[in-house]
Design a protein around this motif. Structure first.
Motif, PDB file in Angstrom:
ATOM      1  N   GLY A  72       0.794  -1.221   0.000  1.00  0.00           N
ATOM      2  CA  GLY A  72       0.000   0.000   0.000  1.00  0.00           C
ATOM      3  C   GLY A  72       0.822   1.263   0.000  1.00  0.00           C
ATOM      4  N   ALA A  73       0.106   2.366   0.090  1.00  0.00           N
ATOM      5  CA  ALA A  73       0.720   3.687   0.045  1.00  0.00           C
ATOM      6  C   ALA A  73       1.134   4.138   1.448  1.00  0.00           C
ATOM      7  N   PRO A  74       2.086   5.067   1.527  1.00  0.00           N
ATOM      8  CA  PRO A  74       2.453   5.612   2.826  1.00  0.00           C
ATOM      9  C   PRO A  74       1.261   6.336   3.455  1.00  0.00           C
ATOM     10  N   THR A  75       1.243   6.412   4.752  1.00  0.00           N
ATOM     11  CA  THR A  75       0.194   7.181   5.416  1.00  0.00           C
ATOM     12  C   THR A  75       0.466   8.660   5.220  1.00  0.00           C
ATOM     13  N   GLU A  76      -0.593   9.451   5.362  1.00  0.00           N
ATOM     14  CA  GLU A  76      -0.483  10.895   5.141  1.00  0.00           C
ATOM     15  C   GLU A  76      -1.103  11.662   6.293  1.00  0.00           C
ATOM     16  N   VAL A 134      -8.132  10.945  -6.407  1.00  0.00           N
ATOM     17  CA  VAL A 134      -6.790  10.914  -5.836  1.00  0.00           C
ATOM     18  C   VAL A 134      -6.053   9.793  -6.553  1.00  0.00           C
ATOM     19  N   PRO A 135      -4.724   9.773  -6.475  1.00  0.00           N
ATOM     20  CA  PRO A 135      -4.039   8.620  -7.058  1.00  0.00           C
ATOM     21  C   PRO A 135      -4.599   7.351  -6.416  1.00  0.00           C
ATOM     22  N   GLY A 136      -5.079   6.444  -7.207  1.00  0.00           N
ATOM     23  CA  GLY A 136      -5.670   5.227  -6.673  1.00  0.00           C
ATOM     24  C   GLY A 136      -7.179   5.176  -6.798  1.00  0.00           C
ATOM     25  N   GLY A 137      -7.816   6.263  -7.266  1.00  0.00           N
ATOM     26  CA  GLY A 137      -9.256   6.199  -7.493  1.00  0.00           C
ATOM     27  C   GLY A 137     -10.050   7.367  -6.969  1.00  0.00           C
ATOM     28  N   VAL A 138     -11.362   7.224  -7.064  1.00  0.00           N
ATOM     29  CA  VAL A 138     -12.297   8.256  -6.615  1.00  0.00           C
ATOM     30  C   VAL A 138     -12.538   8.084  -5.122  1.00  0.00           C
ATOM     31  N   GLN A 183      -8.540  19.154  -5.207  1.00  0.00           N
ATOM     32  CA  GLN A 183      -7.550  19.610  -6.180  1.00  0.00           C
ATOM     33  C   GLN A 183      -6.136  19.421  -5.648  1.00  0.00           C
ATOM     34  N   TYR A 184      -5.933  19.783  -4.392  1.00  0.00           N
ATOM     35  CA  TYR A 184      -4.608  19.647  -3.792  1.00  0.00           C
ATOM     36  C   TYR A 184      -4.173  18.180  -3.746  1.00  0.00           C
ATOM     37  N   LEU A 185      -5.047  17.297  -3.264  1.00  0.00           N
ATOM     38  CA  LEU A 185      -4.695  15.882  -3.150  1.00  0.00           C
ATOM     39  C   LEU A 185      -4.392  15.262  -4.512  1.00  0.00           C
ATOM     40  N   HIS A 186      -5.076  15.715  -5.537  1.00  0.00           N
ATOM     41  CA  HIS A 186      -4.859  15.174  -6.875  1.00  0.00           C
ATOM     42  C   HIS A 186      -3.546  15.672  -7.489  1.00  0.00           C
ATOM     43  N   ASN A 187      -3.182  16.918  -7.233  1.00  0.00           N
ATOM     44  CA  ASN A 187      -2.037  17.548  -7.914  1.00  0.00           C
ATOM     45  C   ASN A 187      -0.742  17.624  -7.122  1.00  0.00           C
ATOM     46  N   ARG A 188      -0.754  17.284  -5.861  1.00  0.00           N
ATOM     47  CA  ARG A 188       0.429  17.480  -5.023  1.00  0.00           C
ATOM     48  C   ARG A 188       1.572  16.541  -5.379  1.00  0.00           C
ATOM     49  N   THR A 189       2.693  16.779  -4.739  1.00  0.00           N
ATOM     50  CA  THR A 189       3.849  15.912  -4.898  1.00  0.00           C
ATOM     51  C   THR A 189       3.489  14.538  -4.370  1.00  0.00           C
TER      52      THR A 189
END
Length: 192
Positions: A72-76, A134-138, A183-189
């Motif tokens: 899985g992905a790192p936690t945020e 977000v990366p990984g889906g809606v 928008q931020y979650l979709h476009n961030r680093t």
């Protein structure tokens, strides 16, 4: 056979133990040590530089990533700061905190990974506030606005999983930050 019962009871106790203050999510007030309504310097944010940030006109999103688990992905930990409602624009406060880690939990036991059925059992039929990619889906966001808590899920079905807990100032207008959050979650680093 006689050893299994004590181990089962111990496991049940450990899994049902109340969250520590560092883990506790208090709707409308705090997520762990991070407190809403305070200036960023006083809100107990992580002391390390954020992994990603975006800000303009007195508003900002910042993110810290945890270590990448085996699967899985790192936690945020994502934090939104802005001028407080009714403020003069001279300072910002923490208004929203979003976490994807199951480490954080509410007093009622809800956490990232809980299903939508359990969330609705605790909070009733929450309205769907918005959806975003977000990366990984809606993601689907259900908000108990007056209480200051929202739940991001990976679907709308009762068995859909909570992918993030979002704590915000009570009665904060949802559209005020959800659009910028998506928008931020979709476009961030992206985490590595």
């Amino acid at each position: 056979m006689t050893l299994r019962l004590p181990l089962l009871l111990l496991a049940t106790f450990l899994l049902s133990a109340a969250p520590t203050p560092r883990q506790l999510v208090v709707p409308g007030r705090s997520l762990g040590q991070v407190q809403l309504g305070l200036a960023p310097a006083a809100a107990h944010l992580p002391t390390t530089p954020p992994n990603s940030s975006d800000g303009a006109m007195g508003k900002a999103w910042v993110s810290w990533y945890g270590p990448r688990p085996a699967h899985g992905a790192p936690t945020e930990l994502d934090v939104y700061t802005a001028t407080p409602p009714g403020g003069d624009g001279s300072h910002r406060s923490v208004q929203v905190v979003r976490a994807t880690s199951p480490y954080f939990q509410l007093a009622n036991g809800l956490h990232t990974g809980s299903n939508l059925r359990s969330i609705r059992a605790a909070y009733g039929a929450l309205p769907l506030a918005t959806t975003y990619s977000v990366p990984g889906g809606v993601r689907y966001l259900y908000d108990a606005g007056a209480k200051g808590i929202a739940f991001e899920t990976n679907g709308k079905a009762p068995d859909s999983k909570c992918t993030a807990l979002i704590v915000h100032l009570p009665k904060l207008a949802a559209k005020r930050f959800y659009i910028s959050m998506g928008q931020y979650l979709h476009n961030r680093t992206k985490p590595r």
